[in-house]
Structures are given as C-alpha cells and as structure tokens.
Design a protein around this motif. Sequence first.
Motif, mmCIF file in Angstrom:
data_model
loop_
_atom_site.group_PDB
_atom_site.id
_atom_site.type_symbol
_atom_site.label_atom_id
_atom_site.label_comp_id
_atom_site.label_asym_id
_atom_site.label_seq_id
_atom_site.Cartn_x
_atom_site.Cartn_y
_atom_site.Cartn_z
ATOM 1 N N ALA A 298 51.707 16.161 30.925
ATOM 2 C CA ALA A 298 52.885 16.785 31.525
ATOM 3 C C ALA A 298 53.350 17.956 30.681
ATOM 4 O O ALA A 298 53.287 17.923 29.445
ATOM 5 C CB ALA A 298 54.015 15.762 31.678
ATOM 6 N N CYS B 298 60.440 21.839 37.338
ATOM 7 C CA CYS B 298 60.485 20.565 38.054
ATOM 8 C C CYS B 298 61.934 20.115 38.154
ATOM 9 O O CYS B 298 62.647 20.094 37.134
ATOM 10 C CB CYS B 298 59.644 19.517 37.327
ATOM 11 S SG CYS B 298 59.482 17.951 38.227
ATOM 12 N N VAL C 163 58.575 18.935 32.525
ATOM 13 C CA VAL C 163 58.470 17.628 33.179
ATOM 14 C C VAL C 163 58.885 16.529 32.217
ATOM 15 O O VAL C 163 59.628 15.608 32.582
ATOM 16 C CB VAL C 163 57.031 17.386 33.677
ATOM 17 C CG1 VAL C 163 56.921 16.009 34.319
ATOM 18 C CG2 VAL C 163 56.620 18.461 34.679
#
Length: 249
Positions: free
Chosen positions: A110, A83, A114
């Motif tokens: 998550a 990410c 993340v």
Amino acid sequence: MAEPAYDAEGDAGAGGLRAEASGAPHARPLPEIALRAEGERVAVEIDGELDLESAEQLEHALRAALAAAVGAVDLDLAGVTFCDCAALNVLLEARERGLRQGKPVVIRSAAPVVERLLDLTGTAPLFAGTDPDPHHDDDAPVPPEDHGGEQDLRVEVVQLRRAMQTRPVIDLARGILMASFALSAQDAWRVLVDASQHTNTKLHHLAHDLVDAVEGDPPPEAVQEQVAAAVARVRSASPAGARADHVDE
C-alpha cells in the motif's frame, strides 16, 4: 458512470484481466485496475486516485476478482496516489463479501496515503491476512492461548461496522470544508487528515465536531485553530494554478 470492461487479453498478460473505463469522459482520469490470476488467487493492481468518482469502478473490479478467485484476492495498492472514505467503504464491503465466500481480501502492499487512511480508521488489521503455515500439523493440539480466534473475529466485526458507520459523517464534514473554504474534495480530505494528526484526534471525532458546528455547537477553539492551520498548509502545498476539482499528488 460507465461500467468497467474486463479484458482477458489486456495488459495484465497471460491469464490476466484488465479493467478499463468506457463511455463519456470524466473530470479526471479514472484509476488503472489490472486483475491477474495467480493460481487459485487473483492479484489486483491499482494505480491512480480512489475516491467517490471511482468507487463504482473499484466495486466492479473487486466483484470480478472475487468471482474469478478460488482462494484469496491480493491487493497491490502501492500505486494509489489518493484514497478517501468512499474507496475505503468499497474495500470493506468487498472484504465482507469475500469472508462470506471464504475468499480473504488481503492488502499486500500500500502507498503511504492508503496506510494513513487505514491507520486513522483502525481498519488495517482487517486486510492483513495470513497464509497458512505449510509445516503446521493439523492434528497437533492447540495451545490454550490460541483459542482467541472467536474473540479476534468479534473485534474485526466491530472494527468493520465502525468504519462503515463513520463514513457518512466524514463525508459530511468534508462537504462542510469544501463549502466553507472553497476546497476541492481531495483538499478537504487532506485538511481533515492534517487536522486530525495535529490535534491527536480520531478522524471521525473531528468530523463529528465539524458537523455539530453546523447545528450550532462550535468545535473547541483548539480544533478551530488547527482546522484553519490545516487549510493554510494544504493550500500552500497545492500546485499553483491547480483546478478546483483536482489536485495532483
């Protein structure tokens, strides 16, 4: 980039929606994004890499989730393997859009990649979300210490603006690393994160140092050494024979 399609009869099951890519093939697989209605809420489950290439797909999926939701949009990011700031910017914009519609965008789970990005940018509290207490008495007096809601909102707005404003310089710094060290976009991001952690420097401050270096102001010697060390660590951790445009997690 082709617009994702949302199939109510897809793999998400009854009442679900499924996001899938169509059109020309991409350099690497786009993430799998599944939307599932859960009463008045919509759950969004994402597996794969979230980056600049998949930003448009992510934006379309979140717009669809907000349109379908009556209440909140719950994000399951446990399956995300990468990410970057491009994806974070899409998440922040979706959250801001959800606030205007009265539909919170909440991260329920998550992956570590993340969580690290949210921590580095200080945006984790923006996606925390809290469910109303079913036993709360709406007519009960509010204690004086609970009158900080307006201040909390102001803090959230400042954090949101800061995260959106720092994205361009972070993307520039990543481009500088890619050009300087022949790194992929993912490896350049990993170098930024690694160097930020080892220098105990905010990610956007480190990015500013690298961008300023292009304009003639060299970064501190300690930063230069840590960036070089981070490049070495990232390269040694990359699988042998990986393509220049993609490194598996």
